[in-house]
Design an enzyme around this catalytic site. Structure first.
Site, short mmCIF file in Angstrom:
data_model
loop_
_atom_site.label_atom_id
_atom_site.label_comp_id
_atom_site.label_asym_id
_atom_site.label_seq_id
_atom_site.Cartn_x
_atom_site.Cartn_y
_atom_site.Cartn_z
CB CYS A 78 -18.37 -2.83 9.99
SG CYS A 78 -19.39 -2.79 11.36
CG HIS A 171 -19.98 0.51 7.26
ND1 HIS A 171 -20.35 -0.95 6.62
CD2 HIS A 171 -20.43 0.38 8.54
CE1 HIS A 171 -20.62 -1.57 7.38
NE2 HIS A 171 -20.72 -1.04 8.67
CD GLU A 173 -18.36 -0.16 3.71
OE1 GLU A 173 -17.63 0.56 4.06
OE2 GLU A 173 -19.04 -0.74 4.37
N1 GLN Z 1 -22.75 -5.77 14.21
C1 GLN Z 1 -22.21 -6.52 13.18
C2 GLN Z 1 -21.52 -7.66 13.72
O1 GLN Z 1 -21.33 -7.92 14.85
C3 GLN Z 1 -21.47 -5.52 12.37
C4 GLN Z 1 -22.12 -4.61 11.69
C5 GLN Z 1 -21.74 -3.90 10.59
O2 GLN Z 1 -20.49 -4.75 9.98
N2 GLN Z 1 -22.24 -3.04 10.00
O3 GLN Z 1 -21.02 -8.38 12.76
#
Ligand code: GLN
Length: 199
Positions: A78, A171, A173
């Protein structure tokens, strides 16, 4: 096997827990000296602008970039994926810029802030991988040598690999499914085997 988890911001504790569950030792990485002796590295989800800002503030950006360029296996999830990408739409500062990917922050909009999906990832596991997406980025472009690892049903790319680097928009995790972490440890093991001649 000792895996570092970047512990500046985000859900590093969940990654550490899952890595331990699949048999790795974990070092929380906050200082350049924490990078010593690592066999692999995880950059967690969180807020990519914050993680990038703290990487610069804590003098970790360049040492981490050098270690990964030299072959240290890395998994970014992410926000971690956003920090790994060469181009990230909406990231207002420098990230690691190592993977040949164009990513887009918050690509799924406000209405679908979070969702879950079961992904076919034949290289990773022989059954679907359960994935949780939270304000997730998408991968808009994958350039060689990066390769697509998984897409959603509509074709949106949400996982990619480039040699020792693994990028996931979701994610792994935050579920009970350990297959992604196990796959990452296989990448680490394969990297080590390639370093020892004759093994
Ligand atoms: N929206 C977040 C970003 O742009 C990422 C979201 C996340 O890691 N769950 O950094």
């Amino acid at each position: 096997m000792r895996i570092g988890v970047l512990a500046l911001q985000g859900d590093f504790l969940e990654h550490a827990q899952m890595l331990r569950a699949v048999g790795a030792e974990v070092t929380e990485v906050r200082l350049p000296s924490d990078l010593e002796g690592l066999d692999g590295m995880v950059i967690p989800g969180g807020e990519s602008t914050t993680i990038a800002r703290l990487l610069i503030r804590d003098d970790l950006l360049e040492p981490l970039r050098q270690r990964i360029r030299a072959g240290l296996p890395v998994m970014g999830t992410c926000a971690g994926m956003i920090v790994l990408a060469e181009h990230a739409e909406g990231l207002d500062r420098e990230g690691l810029g190592l993977m040949a990917l164009d990513v887009k922050r918050n690509a799924f909009g406000r209405q679908v802030d979070s969702f879950e999906a079961d992904l076919d990832m034949p290289r990773v596991a022989d059954r679907p991988v359960h994935a949780v997406f939270i304000r997730a980025p998408s991968i808009e472009q994958v350039r060689p040598p990066a390769e697509v690892l998984a897409t959603l049903d509509d074709g949106t790319v949400i996982a990619a690999q480039q040699g020792n680097m693994l990028a996931l928009a979701f994610h792994p995790e935050l579920t009970d499914d350990t297959s992604i972490h196990q796959y990452f440890l296989r990448m680490v093991r394969d990297h080590q085997a390639a370093l020892v001649p004759g093994s």
